[in-house]
Design an enzyme around this catalytic site. Sequence first.
Site, PDB file in Angstrom:
ATOM      1  N   LYS A  47     -14.256  -2.964  77.975  1.00  0.00           N
ATOM      2  CA  LYS A  47     -12.133  -2.532  77.110  1.00  0.00           C
ATOM      3  C   LYS A  47     -12.245  -2.983  75.920  1.00  0.00           C
ATOM      4  O   LYS A  47     -12.669  -3.998  76.098  1.00  0.00           O
ATOM      5  CB  LYS A  47     -11.340  -2.103  78.417  1.00  0.00           C
ATOM      6  CG  LYS A  47     -11.245  -3.757  78.452  1.00  0.00           C
ATOM      7  CD  LYS A  47     -10.097  -4.000  77.283  1.00  0.00           C
ATOM      8  CE  LYS A  47      -9.542  -5.380  77.789  1.00  0.00           C
ATOM      9  NZ  LYS A  47      -8.721  -5.911  76.333  1.00  0.00           N
ATOM     10  N   ASP A  55      -4.745  -6.139  83.165  1.00  0.00           N
ATOM     11  CA  ASP A  55      -5.361  -5.198  83.259  1.00  0.00           C
ATOM     12  C   ASP A  55      -6.654  -4.669  84.332  1.00  0.00           C
ATOM     13  O   ASP A  55      -6.766  -3.430  84.362  1.00  0.00           O
ATOM     14  CB  ASP A  55      -6.554  -5.904  82.574  1.00  0.00           C
ATOM     15  CG  ASP A  55      -6.505  -6.190  81.408  1.00  0.00           C
ATOM     16  OD1 ASP A  55      -5.133  -5.888  80.698  1.00  0.00           O
ATOM     17  OD2 ASP A  55      -6.985  -6.986  80.644  1.00  0.00           O
TER      18      ASP A  55
END
EC number: 2.7.1.148
Length: 293
Positions: A16, A141
């Site tokens: 990401k 996350d």
Amino acid sequence: MTDSTRSLRNCLAPAKLNLFLHITGRRPNGYHDLQSVFQLLNWGDTLHFTLRDDGRVARVTDVPGVPEESDLVVRAANLLKAHTGTAHGVDVEIDKILPMGAGLGGGSSDAATTLLALNRLWQLDLPRAELQSLAVKLGADVPFFIFGKNAFAEGIGEELAEVELPTRWFLVVTPRVHVPTAEIFSDELLTRDTKPVTIADFLAQQTSDAEWPDSFGRNDMQEVVTRKYAEVAQVVKWLYDVTPARMTGSGASVFAAFHSKHEAEAAKAKLPASWNGAVAESLNEHPLFAFAS
């Protein structure tokens, strides 16, 4: 990815990027409130899962610097096993390519891919929301990767709203340095009072004349990291001579966006040999999105 009743092969754990990262406050427990947009990439570690009948969870490949018992992949599998009471076990192979301490979410993504893959392999059929509630126990996350869409994130990163992003190619550059996230969050000079923004504020960047990512926000951690780590500062400066660039997460990786793969590859070809560069296309959805409902 290949799928059978006893194994799941070639499961991508996508990296990401934080297209921006604002820190808006600090909680009494020490956690920070943040706002960010998470962008999935078609690039990351690859995991392979094989069913075991003895109930044991085993990592069958070595990951340098990460003991098996502390590996988020093993912890995720054991957490899911304890939560559901399943008698199944699993062997996990990891083809590790994402650098650690880079701000790319590598370990968190590996954990999320493990939860999603075992939800299918162990035939658990847990809903996405339940997997996300487990995922937050593994790291801030991890729920994003279970969420499985590009997202506007708030809170400590667990409050997620889907956001549609244009297709882009990214050059991600990582110097040979590990940046500990906790060190950056604890720095006295870290900005912790950035004014909150809205999704609408972010989406308005699409009509901005400024070149992306300069057209919206910043990474509040970048100034601290570049002050502490000269190698990261050098990458930022080098990339900025080519095109606007920004650090992701707490570093050390820095990224720039391009309209085509050719442009990104051309920039990569000029990189100093001591830096790791990767060209990756944006993703709109996690490859294992269908493994939870």
